[in-house]
Design a protein around this motif. Structure first.
Motif, short mmCIF file in Angstrom:
data_model
loop_
_atom_site.label_atom_id
_atom_site.label_comp_id
_atom_site.label_asym_id
_atom_site.label_seq_id
_atom_site.Cartn_x
_atom_site.Cartn_y
_atom_site.Cartn_z
N LEU A 238 -18.98 92.03 13.87
CA LEU A 238 -18.08 93.17 13.72
C LEU A 238 -18.35 94.27 14.73
N ALA A 239 -19.34 94.02 15.59
CA ALA A 239 -19.75 95.06 16.56
C ALA A 239 -18.80 95.10 17.75
N PRO A 240 -18.69 96.27 18.41
CA PRO A 240 -17.85 96.38 19.60
C PRO A 240 -18.32 95.42 20.69
N ALA A 241 -17.38 94.92 21.47
CA ALA A 241 -17.71 93.96 22.53
C ALA A 241 -18.72 94.54 23.53
N SER A 242 -18.67 95.86 23.72
CA SER A 242 -19.58 96.49 24.68
C SER A 242 -21.04 96.33 24.26
N THR A 243 -21.30 96.18 22.96
CA THR A 243 -22.69 96.04 22.48
C THR A 243 -23.14 94.59 22.45
N THR A 244 -22.23 93.67 22.77
CA THR A 244 -22.60 92.25 22.76
C THR A 244 -22.26 91.60 24.10
N SER A 245 -22.19 92.41 25.14
CA SER A 245 -21.85 91.88 26.46
C SER A 245 -23.06 91.28 27.12
#
Length: 245
Positions: A238-245
Motif C-alpha cells: 500500500l506504500a507509494p511507488a517512490s518508497t519502493t523504487s
C-alpha cells in the motif's frame, strides 16, 4: 478464514514481535564454524518470536530448513550463491534458506561482501532475518499471491516493481526481529546505527536488475521495521511507488 491478499493479509493483525532473549556472543564472521553456529542459534530466536504471533492469528507455523555451507552449493531453487553473487536465498519449494558464509562475508566476483560494510555479525544475522521474512511471507500466503500477480503482469517493469515490494517487505520483517532481540543480542544504539548504515549500502545498483529496491529504500524499510515493530507497518503493497523504487 485467513486473508492471503497482499494488501489486507491476516499477518498484518499480528502486531509486534515479542522481546526474545537471544545473546549472540562474539562470533567471528570470518570463521565459517562460528558464523554458521550463530546463524543456526539465532534461527531459534526467529522461530520463537514469529511462531508466537503467527499462531495467535491462526496461521500455521513451521520451522524453515537451513543449508549453510562455507563455499557454495546447489539448492532446490538453484545455485547458491548465484554466479558472481553473495546473497543467501529462501526457496519456497522446500521452505529452506541457503547461504554461503564465505560469499556473504568476503564477496564474490564484482560483489562486495557484507564483511566490507561491517565486521559485526549483526549485519549478516539481519540478512538471515530477511530470508526468514520470506518464510513468513510463504506461510501467510503473501508469497503465492505475489507470485500469481507477478505471472499475470505483462511487463518487465511491472514484475520488477512487484519484486521490489516483496523484497522490501522481507527487509522490514527482518528489522522487526533485530528490534525484538535488541536488549539481549544486544543491538546498542551504536549498533543500530551500524545496521542503518548497512542497509543504506545494500540493494539495487546501476546496471543491475532493479528487483530489490534502491539502497535508500532498503534503508527506509529497515528503519520502518526496526522503529515501528508492527507487521502492518511492513505493508509495502500500500506504500507509494517512490518508497519502493
Amino acid at each position: 478464514m485467513l486473508n492471503t491478499s497482499l494488501t489486507n493479509n491476516t499477518l498484518y493483525r499480528a502486531g509486534s514481535l515479542p522481546r526474545v532473549s537471544c545473546p549472540a556472543g562474539s562470533a567471528d564472521i570470518y570463521s565459517n564454524t562460528q558464523l554458521k553456529a550463530l546463524i543456526l542459534k539465532t534461527s531459534r530466536c526467529l522461530d520463537k518470536g514469529w511462531a508466537q504471533i503467527m499462531r495467535q492469528q491462526g496461521i500455521d507455523w513451521r520451522r524453515p530448513g537451513y543449508a549453510i555451507t562455507s563455499t557454495k552449493g546447489r539448492g532446490a531453487c538453484g545455485d547458491f550463491p548465484s554466479a558472481g553473487g553473495i546473497v543467501p536465498y529462501y526457496c519456497p519449494r522446500n521452505e529452506t534458506i541457503y547461504a554461503s558464509t564465505s560469499a556473504m562475508v568476503r564477496g564474490s566476483g564484482r560483489s562486495l561482501g557484507y564483511g566490507q560494510l561491517t565486521n559485526w555479525h549483526g549485519g549478516i544475522v539481519s540478512m538471515m532475518a530477511h530470508e526468514y521474512g520470506h518464510h513468513v511471507q510463504q506461510l501467510s500466503g503473501l508469497s503465492n499471491t505475489w507470485w500469481e500477480k507477478s505471472l499475470r503482469s505483462t511487463s518487465r517493469s511491472g514484475k520488477l516493481a512487484l519484486s521490489r515490494r516483496f523484497e522490501l517487505q522481507a527487509t522490514c520483517f527482518g528489522a522487526m526481529f533485530m528490534r525484538s532481540v535488541s536488549a539481549t543480542y544486544p543491538v546498542t544504539p551504536a549498533r543500530r546505527d551500524t545496521l542503518y548504515y548497512f542497509y543504506s549500502r545494500v540493494g539495487d545498483w546501476a546496471g543491475a536488475p532493479r528487483d530489490h529496491g534502491s539502497p535508500a529504500n532498503n534503508n527506509r524499510w529497515f528503519r520502518q521495521g526496526y522503529e515501528k515493530n508492527k507487521t502492518f507497518q511492513c505493508n509495502t503493497w500500500l506504500a507509494p511507488a517512490s518508497t519502493t523504487s
